[in-house]
Design a protein around this motif. Structure first.
Motif, PDB file in Angstrom:
ATOM      1  N   ASN A  85       4.290   1.092 -11.251  1.00 31.94           N
ATOM      2  CA  ASN A  85       5.253   0.405 -12.113  1.00 31.94           C
ATOM      3  C   ASN A  85       5.864  -0.797 -11.398  1.00 31.94           C
ATOM      4  O   ASN A  85       6.251  -1.790 -12.031  1.00 31.94           O
ATOM      5  CB  ASN A  85       6.355   1.373 -12.542  1.00 31.94           C
ATOM      6  CG  ASN A  85       5.843   2.464 -13.469  1.00 31.94           C
ATOM      7  OD1 ASN A  85       4.777   2.331 -14.081  1.00 31.94           O
ATOM      8  ND2 ASN A  85       6.580   3.557 -13.560  1.00 31.94           N
ATOM      9  N   THR A  86       5.948  -0.710 -10.080  1.00 27.81           N
ATOM     10  CA  THR A  86       6.555  -1.788  -9.285  1.00 27.81           C
ATOM     11  C   THR A  86       5.559  -2.883  -8.958  1.00 27.81           C
ATOM     12  O   THR A  86       5.876  -4.078  -9.029  1.00 27.81           O
ATOM     13  CB  THR A  86       7.125  -1.221  -7.973  1.00 27.81           C
ATOM     14  OG1 THR A  86       8.082  -0.209  -8.274  1.00 27.81           O
ATOM     15  CG2 THR A  86       7.793  -2.317  -7.145  1.00 27.81           C
ATOM     16  N   VAL A 141       5.247   9.776  -7.608  1.00 26.40           N
ATOM     17  CA  VAL A 141       5.418   8.701  -6.625  1.00 26.40           C
ATOM     18  C   VAL A 141       4.394   7.595  -6.877  1.00 26.40           C
ATOM     19  O   VAL A 141       4.722   6.400  -6.816  1.00 26.40           O
ATOM     20  CB  VAL A 141       5.266   9.256  -5.193  1.00 26.40           C
ATOM     21  CG1 VAL A 141       5.249   8.121  -4.167  1.00 26.40           C
ATOM     22  CG2 VAL A 141       6.390  10.237  -4.888  1.00 26.40           C
ATOM     23  N   LEU A 142       3.166   7.986  -7.169  1.00 27.37           N
ATOM     24  CA  LEU A 142       2.122   7.013  -7.460  1.00 27.37           C
ATOM     25  C   LEU A 142       2.465   6.183  -8.690  1.00 27.37           C
ATOM     26  O   LEU A 142       2.322   4.956  -8.701  1.00 27.37           O
ATOM     27  CB  LEU A 142       0.787   7.735  -7.663  1.00 27.37           C
ATOM     28  CG  LEU A 142      -0.390   6.881  -8.145  1.00 27.37           C
ATOM     29  CD1 LEU A 142      -0.684   5.759  -7.151  1.00 27.37           C
ATOM     30  CD2 LEU A 142      -1.628   7.751  -8.358  1.00 27.37           C
ATOM     31  N   GLN A 182      -3.515   0.587  -3.269  1.00 29.54           N
ATOM     32  CA  GLN A 182      -2.978  -0.725  -2.930  1.00 29.54           C
ATOM     33  C   GLN A 182      -2.816  -1.570  -4.187  1.00 29.54           C
ATOM     34  O   GLN A 182      -3.510  -1.347  -5.188  1.00 29.54           O
ATOM     35  CB  GLN A 182      -3.917  -1.455  -1.966  1.00 29.54           C
ATOM     36  CG  GLN A 182      -4.052  -0.807  -0.608  1.00 29.54           C
ATOM     37  CD  GLN A 182      -4.998  -1.582   0.292  1.00 29.54           C
ATOM     38  OE1 GLN A 182      -6.022  -2.099  -0.166  1.00 29.54           O
ATOM     39  NE2 GLN A 182      -4.675  -1.674   1.575  1.00 29.54           N
ATOM     40  N   GLU A 183      -1.900  -2.530  -4.109  1.00 32.47           N
ATOM     41  CA  GLU A 183      -1.808  -3.490  -5.202  1.00 32.47           C
ATOM     42  C   GLU A 183      -3.148  -4.220  -5.325  1.00 32.47           C
ATOM     43  O   GLU A 183      -3.820  -4.494  -4.327  1.00 32.47           O
ATOM     44  CB  GLU A 183      -0.697  -4.501  -4.941  1.00 32.47           C
ATOM     45  CG  GLU A 183      -0.899  -5.382  -3.715  1.00 32.47           C
ATOM     46  CD  GLU A 183       0.140  -6.455  -3.591  1.00 32.47           C
ATOM     47  OE1 GLU A 183       0.488  -7.069  -4.617  1.00 32.47           O
ATOM     48  OE2 GLU A 183       0.638  -6.673  -2.460  1.00 32.47           O
ATOM     49  N   ARG A 184      -3.521  -4.517  -6.555  1.00 31.77           N
ATOM     50  CA  ARG A 184      -4.771  -5.242  -6.772  1.00 31.77           C
ATOM     51  C   ARG A 184      -4.494  -6.736  -6.632  1.00 31.77           C
ATOM     52  O   ARG A 184      -3.815  -7.336  -7.472  1.00 31.77           O
ATOM     53  CB  ARG A 184      -5.360  -4.931  -8.140  1.00 31.77           C
ATOM     54  CG  ARG A 184      -6.710  -5.603  -8.363  1.00 31.77           C
ATOM     55  CD  ARG A 184      -7.303  -5.308  -9.720  1.00 31.77           C
ATOM     56  NE  ARG A 184      -8.598  -5.955  -9.864  1.00 31.77           N
ATOM     57  CZ  ARG A 184      -9.329  -5.929 -10.989  1.00 31.77           C
ATOM     58  NH1 ARG A 184      -8.879  -5.258 -12.056  1.00 31.77           N
ATOM     59  NH2 ARG A 184     -10.494  -6.541 -11.042  1.00 31.77           N
ATOM     60  N   SER A 204       0.834  -1.208   0.000  1.00 27.33           N
ATOM     61  CA  SER A 204       0.000   0.000   0.000  1.00 27.33           C
ATOM     62  C   SER A 204       0.861   1.246   0.000  1.00 27.33           C
ATOM     63  O   SER A 204       2.022   1.229   0.418  1.00 27.33           O
ATOM     64  CB  SER A 204      -0.920   0.012   1.247  1.00 27.33           C
ATOM     65  OG  SER A 204      -1.651  -1.185   1.367  1.00 27.33           O
ATOM     66  N   ILE A 205       0.259   2.321  -0.464  1.00 22.83           N
ATOM     67  CA  ILE A 205       0.925   3.626  -0.430  1.00 22.83           C
ATOM     68  C   ILE A 205      -0.133   4.702  -0.233  1.00 22.83           C
ATOM     69  O   ILE A 205      -1.256   4.591  -0.746  1.00 22.83           O
ATOM     70  CB  ILE A 205       1.724   3.878  -1.736  1.00 22.83           C
ATOM     71  CG1 ILE A 205       2.531   5.178  -1.622  1.00 22.83           C
ATOM     72  CG2 ILE A 205       0.810   3.901  -2.950  1.00 22.83           C
ATOM     73  CD1 ILE A 205       3.456   5.420  -2.801  1.00 22.83           C
TER      74      ILE A 205
END
Length: 329
Positions: free
Chosen positions: A162-163, A156-157, A210-212, A148-149
């Motif tokens: 990309n990661t 930054v988003l 968050q990553e899906r 999460s971020i």
């Protein structure tokens, strides 16, 4: 005496528990948030001693030391919303709404500080958890959480996306519920794609991304004093509910079935709830196609009927029996 602190509007689960208390011939009293405002007074002496007084005899039991209190819910936000609309008018709507909400919050906090039950179900100080704190605590308890971020910076988003690959965006706190020109709107978890990110300004309001996580199915768990009652939600079979199962398709509802969690997940959830000083709450998780479990969030005052009825868990009876047991140790 069992005291139930609830709200007047839309709280059907409270009524179902009360039905069981009545059937068991238990001694109980329900107090809605509006009752605590209208029928209680708060006396503070010159020396700073504070006393709680009930103006009606039917509420007098709360001023004694109750054996057990179930902190269900305090008061629906629609009450403050209506009051602000009535008092403030269109021009001052937001200011009046916020003022009334803070006034009620102050009164609620003092009311709770004056009531000292021997046992409690629910924690009035934890009815609105910080999602970021909970994610951190869940990881420490041994649960896997989505990467999460929280950021207000488009660059930054973009680097985060990309990661991690595909991502979703969700509210930092409770979902927003808005009314505009006769229509109602609710904020849901949503997919955030590259086109969405490209359309953002370089700086925007801080958002939780968050990553899906790919889902085999979603899991809703009601936690009651160390016991987990889990339900699998097959939300992926319907495009409307794939990202957020709360986008209910009433014509073609999701299939919901009882689910048995692995012992190690139950143990970690118990550790998490203890660390948060909660003995009940609704927990959301995901099971991935590879069989991995992901923790999402906790709603300390979440509805449990949606788990109880499809799975025949009879949680309303179990809660009533818990309250009775604590009332007569």
């Amino acid at each position: 005496m069992i005291i139930i602190i609830s709200q007047a509007e839309g709280e059907h689960s409270t009524v179902f528990v009360m039905d069981w208390l009545h059937y068991r011939q238990a001694s109980y009293r329900r107090i809605n948030g509006s009752d605590a405002i209208q029928h209680f007074s708060y006396h503070i002496s010159n020396t700073g001693e504070s006393e709680l007084h009930a103006s009606g005899e039917y509420l007098q039991d709360i001023t004694d030391t109750p054996n057990v209190i179930w902190y269900r819910r305090w008061m629906g936000r629609n009450v403050a919303l209506r009051d602000s609309m009535r008092l403030g008018g269109d021009d001052n709507f937001i200011n009046v709404f916020n003022f009334i909400r803070h006034e009620r919050s102050t009164l609620r906090q003092h009311f709770i500080s004056q009531v000292k039950p021997i046992h409690r179900l629910g924690n009035p100080d934890k009815d609105a958890l910080n999602k970021l704190d909970v994610l951190t605590a869940a990881g420490k308890a041994g649960l896997t959480v989505p990467r999460s971020i929280v950021t207000a910076d488009r660059e930054v988003l973009q680097n985060f996306c990309n990661t991690t690959g595909p991502v979703i965006v969700k509210s930092l706190k409770d979902p927003a519920m808005l009314s505009y020109q006769g229509d109602n709107f609710v904020s849901y978890t949503a997919v955030l794609n590259n086109e969405d990110i490209a359309s953002l300004p370089s700086n925007f309001f801080p958002s939780l991304v968050q990553e899906r996580v790919e889902k085999a199915f979603e899991i809703r768990i009601f936690y009651l004093d160390g016991q987990c009652y889990a339900m699998a939600i097959f939300s992926q079979s319907n495009t409307q509910t794939q990202v957020d199962f709360r986008k209910y398709d009433k014509k073609h509802p999701n299939r919901n079935v009882p689910y048995t969690l692995p012992p190690e997940i139950i143990s970690s959830l118990h550790t998490l709830m203890q660390s948060l000083d909660l003995n009940c709450g609704s927990i959301d998780m995901i099971k991935s196609p590879e069989g991995k479990y992901y923790f999402l969030e906790i709603n300390p005052v979440g509805q449990f009927g949606m788990v109880s009825f499809p799975c025949n868990y009879f949680l309303e009876e179990k809660i009533a029996d818990w309250l009775i047991e604590k009332d007569h140790p």
